[in-house]
Design a protein around this motif. Structure first.
Motif, PDB file in Angstrom:
ATOM      1  N   LEU A  87       0.848  -1.186   0.000  1.00 24.09           N
ATOM      2  CA  LEU A  87       0.000   0.000   0.000  1.00 24.09           C
ATOM      3  C   LEU A  87       0.885   1.238   0.000  1.00 24.09           C
ATOM      4  O   LEU A  87       2.020   1.205   0.479  1.00 24.09           O
ATOM      5  N   ILE A  88       0.345   2.331  -0.540  1.00 20.16           N
ATOM      6  CA  ILE A  88       1.106   3.584  -0.591  1.00 20.16           C
ATOM      7  C   ILE A  88       0.210   4.716  -0.107  1.00 20.16           C
ATOM      8  O   ILE A  88      -0.972   4.788  -0.468  1.00 20.16           O
ATOM      9  N   PHE A  89       0.773   5.570   0.732  1.00 18.20           N
ATOM     10  CA  PHE A  89       0.078   6.774   1.188  1.00 18.20           C
ATOM     11  C   PHE A  89       0.865   7.991   0.717  1.00 18.20           C
ATOM     12  O   PHE A  89       2.085   8.055   0.875  1.00 18.20           O
ATOM     13  N   LEU A  90       0.148   8.974   0.159  1.00 19.05           N
ATOM     14  CA  LEU A  90       0.795  10.175  -0.361  1.00 19.05           C
ATOM     15  C   LEU A  90       0.287  11.403   0.383  1.00 19.05           C
ATOM     16  O   LEU A  90      -0.923  11.666   0.386  1.00 19.05           O
ATOM     17  N   PRO A  91       1.159  12.164   1.039  1.00 19.52           N
ATOM     18  CA  PRO A  91       0.754  13.473   1.566  1.00 19.52           C
ATOM     19  C   PRO A  91       0.554  14.448   0.416  1.00 19.52           C
ATOM     20  O   PRO A  91       1.173  14.306  -0.641  1.00 19.52           O
ATOM     21  N   ILE A  92      -0.307  15.440   0.607  1.00 19.54           N
ATOM     22  CA  ILE A  92      -0.666  16.292  -0.534  1.00 19.54           C
ATOM     23  C   ILE A  92       0.404  17.328  -0.871  1.00 19.54           C
ATOM     24  O   ILE A  92       0.512  17.742  -2.016  1.00 19.54           O
ATOM     25  N   ASP A  93       1.187  17.752   0.102  1.00 23.58           N
ATOM     26  CA  ASP A  93       2.240  18.716  -0.204  1.00 23.58           C
ATOM     27  C   ASP A  93       3.261  18.730   0.926  1.00 23.58           C
ATOM     28  O   ASP A  93       3.157  17.985   1.903  1.00 23.58           O
ATOM     29  N   LYS A  94       4.235  19.631   0.797  1.00 24.47           N
ATOM     30  CA  LYS A  94       5.332  19.673   1.754  1.00 24.47           C
ATOM     31  C   LYS A  94       4.910  20.235   3.105  1.00 24.47           C
ATOM     32  O   LYS A  94       5.617  20.078   4.104  1.00 24.47           O
ATOM     33  N   ASP A  95       3.761  20.903   3.153  1.00 29.44           N
ATOM     34  CA  ASP A  95       3.265  21.447   4.410  1.00 29.44           C
ATOM     35  C   ASP A  95       2.475  20.433   5.217  1.00 29.44           C
ATOM     36  O   ASP A  95       2.043  20.724   6.332  1.00 29.44           O
ATOM     37  N   SER A  96       2.276  19.262   4.669  1.00 28.77           N
ATOM     38  CA  SER A  96       1.520  18.227   5.366  1.00 28.77           C
ATOM     39  C   SER A  96       2.319  17.695   6.557  1.00 28.77           C
ATOM     40  O   SER A  96       3.543  17.555   6.483  1.00 28.77           O
ATOM     41  N   PRO A  97       1.649  17.386   7.673  1.00 28.28           N
ATOM     42  CA  PRO A  97       2.365  16.787   8.815  1.00 28.28           C
ATOM     43  C   PRO A  97       2.899  15.396   8.506  1.00 28.28           C
ATOM     44  O   PRO A  97       3.708  14.868   9.266  1.00 28.28           O
ATOM     45  N   TYR A  98       2.462  14.798   7.395  1.00 26.35           N
ATOM     46  CA  TYR A  98       2.902  13.453   7.029  1.00 26.35           C
ATOM     47  C   TYR A  98       4.003  13.459   5.975  1.00 26.35           C
ATOM     48  O   TYR A  98       4.429  12.402   5.528  1.00 26.35           O
ATOM     49  N   PHE A  99       4.462  14.639   5.591  1.00 29.62           N
ATOM     50  CA  PHE A  99       5.507  14.700   4.567  1.00 29.62           C
ATOM     51  C   PHE A  99       6.836  14.269   5.181  1.00 29.62           C
ATOM     52  O   PHE A  99       7.222  14.757   6.245  1.00 29.62           O
ATOM     53  N   PRO A 100       7.563  13.331   4.527  1.00 30.25           N
ATOM     54  CA  PRO A 100       8.863  12.899   5.065  1.00 30.25           C
ATOM     55  C   PRO A 100       9.811  14.080   5.231  1.00 30.25           C
ATOM     56  O   PRO A 100       9.723  15.080   4.518  1.00 30.25           O
ATOM     57  N   GLY A 101      10.754  13.954   6.175  1.00 25.12           N
ATOM     58  CA  GLY A 101      11.652  15.049   6.511  1.00 25.12           C
ATOM     59  C   GLY A 101      12.621  15.403   5.412  1.00 25.12           C
ATOM     60  O   GLY A 101      12.660  14.806   4.341  1.00 25.12           O
ATOM     61  N   GLU A 102      13.439  16.392   5.700  1.00 26.96           N
ATOM     62  CA  GLU A 102      14.366  16.912   4.701  1.00 26.96           C
ATOM     63  C   GLU A 102      15.586  16.023   4.500  1.00 26.96           C
ATOM     64  O   GLU A 102      16.257  16.109   3.486  1.00 26.96           O
ATOM     65  N   SER A 103      15.891  15.175   5.472  1.00 24.73           N
ATOM     66  CA  SER A 103      17.086  14.338   5.362  1.00 24.73           C
ATOM     67  C   SER A 103      16.799  13.140   4.464  1.00 24.73           C
ATOM     68  O   SER A 103      16.589  12.021   4.918  1.00 24.73           O
TER      69      SER A 103
END
Length: 399
Positions: free
Chosen positions: A216-232
């Motif tokens: 399964l795959i989950f996609l956050p909608i943008d970079k401001d989402s709390p679920y967006f993976p970090g910068e590293s």
């Protein structure tokens, strides 16, 4: 300030103000070939009226283009370019048309989801939380097994924060005693951890116990989402892949979709889940979509979610009916094993299945070596059974 609006002709090019006035004076059959869009609302993209031209499907216009070619030109890319839309690469997902209502145009599927949701809530145990330090998770699980004989049919591991992939804990969870057969495991990881997840599922604690069934795959909608993976992140990974959260659903025991409809309902949800724009910015370590996929797939009523490490104050862990959520940061600590087992019997349809192998702490011994294993299930209605997707029936061949 009013949004800038531009009018496009049927060839996908921007028309000037003179052309716009001219188009308004045209006949109804011609007006259908021009569309107006707002540069502040791009979610719907080019509307279906863009293909409502007055020419026949087999005819061509004065430029030699057929109707099919004209429709293909009125795509999302053309729309964004001509609106001067400054869409970041990481936020283009929010412009998918049915992101907030994936059942749009599928009334039977929408009805099925409503019915299954109401049944789940009706028969779910109250939401339980176990607030516990990371280092005490494994000893506590062993205590539940040895003292109370607790088992679970659905186990989920991890939240959508990057510090959840803790190999020492994952390698030592006593799945062989904690998970019933058949049972289901949902384990989440980022794209960067996918190789570690592969190695994890091949070790002795998982190998030959669970088989990988679905990804399964989950996609956050943008970079401001709390679920967006970090910068590293690894810059060599494509941006779209960097946004993804992967979940491998694994099965232990034998489950057949054609005959075990009391245990599983396949194809109720898609393998791709996208964060809704209506929930963007709301703080919760686990989006509802993660739980819904597990609830819709498995009809089992014993569900455990293990979140191995702290998620922080910005992403709290909220309780959910029907689940025991084990986390250092879960908001409420209210789990009582005895009360939980009593609720299971009162809320579930208990289905007993004879088994001739394995002595379970949750089983009642019968005659000889035969044991009767209890399955705690969410009962399903005739309407759900009629609406749910089913495997095609293959006619038997007469010898």
């Amino acid at each position: 300030m009013l949004p800038n609006k531009y009018t496009y002709n049927k060839y996908g090019t921007r028309s000037n103000q003179t052309d716009r006035v001219t188009k308004r004076s045209m006949s109804d059959s011609k007006i259908g070939s021009s569309v107006s869009y707002s540069s502040t609302d791009l979610r719907s993209g080019p509307s279906s009226s863009s293909s409502n031209t007055s020419i026949s499907s087999n005819s061509v216009n004065d430029t030699g283009k057929s109707k099919t070619q004209e429709v293909n030109e009125m795509d999302f890319c053309n729309h964004v370019l001509h609106n001067d839309a400054r869409v970041r690469n990481d936020s283009s997902i929010k412009y998918i048309r049915n992101v907030n209502n994936p059942f749009e145009g599928y009334p039977k599927l929408s009805k099925l989801h409503q019915l299954k949701r109401s049944q789940m809530i009706k028969h779910a145990v109250k939401p339980y939380g176990v607030r516990i330090p990371t280092e005490k998770i494994i000893p506590t699980l062993y205590h539940w097994i040895e003292v109370y004989g607790i088992k679970f049919d659905v186990i989920m591991i991890g939240a959508l924060v990057e510090n959840q992939f803790i190999l020492p804990i994952l390698n030592n969870i006593p799945f062989h005693k904690l998970c019933s057969k058949p049972g289901f495991l949902f384990i989440w990881a980022t794209t960067q951890k996918i190789q570690e997840l592969t190695n994890l599922l091949n070790n002795d604690n998982f190998n030959k116990k669970f088989r990988r069934s679905e990804e399964l795959i989950f996609l956050p909608i943008d970079k401001d989402s709390p679920y967006f993976p970090g910068e590293s992140v690894d810059e060599s990974i494509l941006l779209f892949e960097r946004q993804q959260w992967h979940c491998w659903m694994c099965i232990t025991g034998t489950v057949r979709r054609a005959t075990d409809n009391h245990l599983i309902h396949c194809n109720v949800d898609t393998d791709l889940q996208i964060e809704s724009t209506t929930t963007n910015g709301k703080k919760n370590a686990v989006p509802d979509a993660l739980y819904r996929v597990a609830e819709n797939f498995s009809n089992s009523n014993r569900r455990l979610h293990i979140i191995p490490s702290k998620t922080g104050y910005d992403t709290p862990v909220k309780l959910r009916p029907g689940w025991i959520i084990m986390s250092p940061d879960v908001m409420i600590n209210n789990f009582n094993p005895k009360q939980y087992k009593e609720e299971l019997y009162s809320k579930s349809f208990v289905h007993y299945k004879a088994s001739s192998s394995g002595n379970s702490m949750n089983s009642t011994q019968g005659n000889g070596n035969v044991y009767s294993n209890a399955h705690f299930l969410v009962p399903q209605t005739e309407e759900i059974e009629e609406l749910r997707p089913k495997s095609p029936v293959i006619a038997s061949k007469n010898g």
